[in-house]
Scaffold this motif. Sequence first.
Motif, PDB file in Angstrom:
ATOM      1  N   ILE A  29      70.144  44.947  43.793  1.00 48.28           N
ATOM      2  CA  ILE A  29      71.591  45.034  43.609  1.00 48.28           C
ATOM      3  C   ILE A  29      71.925  45.112  42.121  1.00 48.28           C
ATOM      4  CG2 ILE A  29      73.805  43.862  43.985  1.00 48.28           C
ATOM      5  CD1 ILE A  29      72.423  42.490  46.424  1.00 48.28           C
ATOM      6  N   LEU A  30      72.781  46.050  41.770  1.00 51.29           N
ATOM      7  CA  LEU A  30      73.239  46.204  40.394  1.00 51.29           C
ATOM      8  C   LEU A  30      74.755  46.064  40.365  1.00 51.29           C
ATOM      9  CD1 LEU A  30      72.804  46.985  37.394  1.00 51.29           C
ATOM     10  CD2 LEU A  30      73.059  49.383  38.106  1.00 51.29           C
ATOM     11  N   ILE A  31      75.260  45.228  39.466  1.00 46.41           N
ATOM     12  CA  ILE A  31      76.695  45.066  39.264  1.00 46.41           C
ATOM     13  C   ILE A  31      77.075  45.801  37.982  1.00 46.41           C
ATOM     14  CG2 ILE A  31      78.599  43.434  39.004  1.00 46.41           C
ATOM     15  CD1 ILE A  31      76.665  41.293  40.213  1.00 46.41           C
ATOM     16  N   LEU A  32      78.005  46.732  38.075  1.00 43.83           N
ATOM     17  CA  LEU A  32      78.497  47.454  36.903  1.00 43.83           C
ATOM     18  C   LEU A  32      79.817  46.848  36.466  1.00 43.83           C
ATOM     19  CD1 LEU A  32      77.855  51.205  37.843  1.00 43.83           C
ATOM     20  CD2 LEU A  32      76.435  49.720  36.414  1.00 43.83           C
ATOM     21  N   GLU A  33      79.897  46.400  35.229  1.00 42.61           N
ATOM     22  CA  GLU A  33      81.120  45.810  34.676  1.00 42.61           C
ATOM     23  C   GLU A  33      81.491  46.548  33.390  1.00 42.61           C
ATOM     24  OE1 GLU A  33      84.274  44.203  33.404  1.00 42.61           O
ATOM     25  OE2 GLU A  33      83.532  43.511  35.355  1.00 42.61           O
ATOM     26  N   ARG A  34      82.727  47.021  33.313  1.00 41.83           N
ATOM     27  CA  ARG A  34      83.132  47.786  32.134  1.00 41.83           C
ATOM     28  C   ARG A  34      83.306  46.903  30.897  1.00 41.83           C
ATOM     29  NH1 ARG A  34      89.031  50.323  33.036  1.00 41.83           N
ATOM     30  NH2 ARG A  34      88.852  50.718  30.809  1.00 41.83           N
ATOM     31  N   GLY A  35      83.565  45.607  31.102  1.00 39.63           N
ATOM     32  CA  GLY A  35      83.768  44.704  29.989  1.00 39.63           C
ATOM     33  C   GLY A  35      82.499  44.017  29.542  1.00 39.63           C
ATOM     34  N   GLU A  36      82.665  43.103  28.580  1.00 36.40           N
ATOM     35  CA  GLU A  36      81.570  42.296  28.066  1.00 36.40           C
ATOM     36  C   GLU A  36      81.890  40.821  28.335  1.00 36.40           C
ATOM     37  OE1 GLU A  36      78.862  43.551  26.930  1.00 36.40           O
ATOM     38  OE2 GLU A  36      79.452  45.657  26.604  1.00 36.40           O
ATOM     39  N   PRO A  37      80.936  39.920  28.148  1.00 38.39           N
ATOM     40  CA  PRO A  37      81.241  38.490  28.294  1.00 38.39           C
ATOM     41  C   PRO A  37      82.338  38.065  27.318  1.00 38.39           C
ATOM     42  CG  PRO A  37      78.871  38.841  28.284  1.00 38.39           C
ATOM     43  CD  PRO A  37      79.493  40.162  27.921  1.00 38.39           C
ATOM     44  N   LEU A  38      83.201  37.186  27.762  1.00 32.03           N
ATOM     45  CA  LEU A  38      84.309  36.698  26.940  1.00 32.03           C
ATOM     46  C   LEU A  38      83.767  35.781  25.843  1.00 32.03           C
ATOM     47  CD1 LEU A  38      87.467  36.601  26.782  1.00 32.03           C
ATOM     48  CD2 LEU A  38      87.340  34.588  28.225  1.00 32.03           C
ATOM     49  N   PRO A  39      83.979  36.108  24.566  1.00 32.21           N
ATOM     50  CA  PRO A  39      83.422  35.277  23.491  1.00 32.21           C
ATOM     51  C   PRO A  39      84.220  33.996  23.299  1.00 32.21           C
ATOM     52  CG  PRO A  39      84.704  37.081  22.560  1.00 32.21           C
ATOM     53  CD  PRO A  39      84.676  37.309  24.045  1.00 32.21           C
ATOM     54  N   ALA A  40      83.542  32.943  22.876  1.00 31.61           N
ATOM     55  CA  ALA A  40      84.195  31.670  22.568  1.00 31.61           C
ATOM     56  C   ALA A  40      84.672  31.708  21.120  1.00 31.61           C
ATOM     57  CB  ALA A  40      83.229  30.521  22.783  1.00 31.61           C
ATOM     58  N   TYR A  75      92.649  42.581  32.301  1.00 25.71           N
ATOM     59  CA  TYR A  75      91.635  42.148  31.348  1.00 25.71           C
ATOM     60  C   TYR A  75      90.267  42.680  31.744  1.00 25.71           C
ATOM     61  CZ  TYR A  75      95.367  38.901  30.154  1.00 25.71           C
ATOM     62  OH  TYR A  75      96.571  38.360  29.791  1.00 25.71           O
ATOM     63  N   TYR A  76      89.499  43.099  30.752  1.00 25.51           N
ATOM     64  CA  TYR A  76      88.181  43.673  31.001  1.00 25.51           C
ATOM     65  C   TYR A  76      87.103  42.794  30.370  1.00 25.51           C
ATOM     66  CZ  TYR A  76      91.133  47.633  32.139  1.00 25.51           C
ATOM     67  OH  TYR A  76      92.098  48.438  32.687  1.00 25.51           O
ATOM     68  N   TYR A  77      86.638  41.848  31.158  1.00 21.31           N
ATOM     69  CA  TYR A  77      85.558  40.946  30.751  1.00 21.31           C
ATOM     70  C   TYR A  77      84.684  40.679  31.973  1.00 21.31           C
ATOM     71  CZ  TYR A  77      88.478  39.931  26.658  1.00 21.31           C
ATOM     72  OH  TYR A  77      89.228  40.037  25.515  1.00 21.31           O
ATOM     73  N   VAL A  78      83.485  40.176  31.737  1.00 21.74           N
ATOM     74  CA  VAL A  78      82.659  39.717  32.858  1.00 21.74           C
ATOM     75  C   VAL A  78      83.432  38.609  33.565  1.00 21.74           C
ATOM     76  CG1 VAL A  78      80.505  38.591  33.511  1.00 21.74           C
ATOM     77  CG2 VAL A  78      80.505  40.315  31.686  1.00 21.74           C
ATOM     78  N   THR A 223      76.779  45.463  31.580  1.00 21.19           N
ATOM     79  CA  THR A 223      78.116  45.433  30.996  1.00 21.19           C
ATOM     80  C   THR A 223      78.381  46.708  30.198  1.00 21.19           C
ATOM     81  OG1 THR A 223      77.299  44.264  29.036  1.00 21.19           O
ATOM     82  CG2 THR A 223      78.073  42.918  30.884  1.00 21.19           C
ATOM     83  N   GLY A 224      79.628  46.885  29.813  1.00 19.90           N
ATOM     84  CA  GLY A 224      80.007  48.083  29.068  1.00 19.90           C
ATOM     85  C   GLY A 224      79.865  49.352  29.873  1.00 19.90           C
ATOM     86  N   ALA A 225      79.910  49.236  31.198  1.00 21.00           N
ATOM     87  CA  ALA A 225      79.695  50.379  32.094  1.00 21.00           C
ATOM     88  C   ALA A 225      81.027  50.804  32.708  1.00 21.00           C
ATOM     89  CB  ALA A 225      78.686  50.026  33.181  1.00 21.00           C
ATOM     90  N   HIS A 226      81.621  51.851  32.197  1.00 20.36           N
ATOM     91  CA  HIS A 226      82.920  52.350  32.670  1.00 20.36           C
ATOM     92  C   HIS A 226      82.691  53.426  33.725  1.00 20.36           C
ATOM     93  CE1 HIS A 226      86.576  54.794  32.731  1.00 20.36           C
ATOM     94  NE2 HIS A 226      87.214  53.722  32.299  1.00 20.36           N
ATOM     95  N   VAL A 227      83.039  53.141  34.965  1.00 16.96           N
ATOM     96  CA  VAL A 227      82.853  54.119  36.041  1.00 16.96           C
ATOM     97  C   VAL A 227      83.922  55.195  35.942  1.00 16.96           C
ATOM     98  CG1 VAL A 227      82.857  54.471  38.537  1.00 16.96           C
ATOM     99  CG2 VAL A 227      81.720  52.464  37.565  1.00 16.96           C
ATOM    100  N   ASP A 228      83.487  56.431  35.768  1.00 16.42           N
ATOM    101  CA  ASP A 228      84.411  57.552  35.599  1.00 16.42           C
ATOM    102  C   ASP A 228      84.853  58.129  36.936  1.00 16.42           C
ATOM    103  OD1 ASP A 228      84.206  57.577  32.676  1.00 16.42           O
ATOM    104  OD2 ASP A 228      82.149  58.264  33.028  1.00 16.42           O
ATOM    105  N   TRP A 229      83.876  58.411  37.812  1.00 14.88           N
ATOM    106  CA  TRP A 229      84.222  58.963  39.119  1.00 14.88           C
ATOM    107  C   TRP A 229      83.062  58.813  40.085  1.00 14.88           C
ATOM    108  CZ3 TRP A 229      81.890  63.775  40.783  1.00 14.88           C
ATOM    109  CH2 TRP A 229      81.112  64.407  39.790  1.00 14.88           C
ATOM    110  N   LEU A 230      83.396  58.936  41.359  1.00 15.73           N
ATOM    111  CA  LEU A 230      82.408  58.849  42.431  1.00 15.73           C
ATOM    112  C   LEU A 230      82.217  60.235  43.038  1.00 15.73           C
ATOM    113  CD1 LEU A 230      83.721  55.620  44.195  1.00 15.73           C
ATOM    114  CD2 LEU A 230      81.978  55.788  42.417  1.00 15.73           C
ATOM    115  N   GLU A 231      80.976  60.583  43.282  1.00 13.68           N
ATOM    116  CA  GLU A 231      80.646  61.885  43.872  1.00 13.68           C
ATOM    117  C   GLU A 231      80.351  61.709  45.354  1.00 13.68           C
ATOM    118  OE1 GLU A 231      77.128  65.283  43.599  1.00 13.68           O
ATOM    119  OE2 GLU A 231      77.428  63.882  41.920  1.00 13.68           O
TER     120      GLU A 231
END
Length: 316
Positions: A29-40, A75-78, A223-231
């Motif tokens: 299983i792979l999770i694609l998230e366009r954001g990054e972890p929220l920094p402290a 918001y775009y974060y993990v 992370t940093g994976a922006h899904v553009d479109w589905l084929e």
Amino acid sequence: MTNADIVIIGSGIGGATIASGLAGSGASILILERGEPLPATPHARLTRSIFLDEHYRPKEMWREAGGAPFNPGNYYYVGGNSKFFGAVLIRYREEDFSELEHFGGVSPAWPFSYDEFEPWYSKAEQLFRVRGVLGEDPTEPFHSIPYPFKPVPDEPPIARARAELKSLGLHPASLPLGVDIETWLKEGRTGWDAFPNTGQGKIDAQTGPLAEALRDPNIRLETGAHVDWLEAAPDGKSIAAIHYTQNGAQKTLSPKLVILSAGAINSAAILLRSPSAKGKGLANSSDQVGRNFMNHNSSAMLAIDPRRRNDSVYQK
């Protein structure tokens, strides 16, 4: 990278929770998230940074129907928007699943009942380590399992208000909350609604289900994976490929199963910008995808007594 059996788009409440449910299945299983972890950073507990400077708002503009631009509260974060949520994890009531007549018309009944959902509500409450108590709210539906933790304690002004409401014959009830209150207050004496969770104080999608899911070595997060479109596949009944951008590079995945959980707005946007035979976007033969957004809308009554000062830190 090699393809996964299942790709989950989005690591918010929906994506993270289903990932935790699939843990131990043996599937890759792979999770694609366009954001990054929220920094402290110090901004996380500064009221001015959050509510005035809008430090965490996305650097993008959306448009209203008339074309006017606005900055969305997205918001775009993990962990998605749950990183900023008020941590209220309340169940729908039994009657919510039935036909209901509203001022604007009749809301049809769901195709399943509360009884079918109830075991899954209980599982979710355990997963999000919800703090609450049964018996205070007369509208609370049947629970097969009690809340896993006692409710967040009342601060003195809230305890006083509760006692006064009870003396009037009312039923003030503690909200069920996904908050580790001791941990939250150690990191800063603030409320948590709209404040970002940079530690372990709130049980959000990242600190709850995603953390559970990633214990499985077969589940990975990118992370940093922006899904553009589905084929779509030639028969139009499945997804042949996911096209996404990561660090400026165009990438493609062809999993056996795709789970789209990118939020109410962006899930619709991904479908609408994905080519389809009729040119209306995928899963949109009705032409209704993205047209019926359910907004967070509520009513409240506010009472102010100038003779009192409410010095509570967390009023929820």
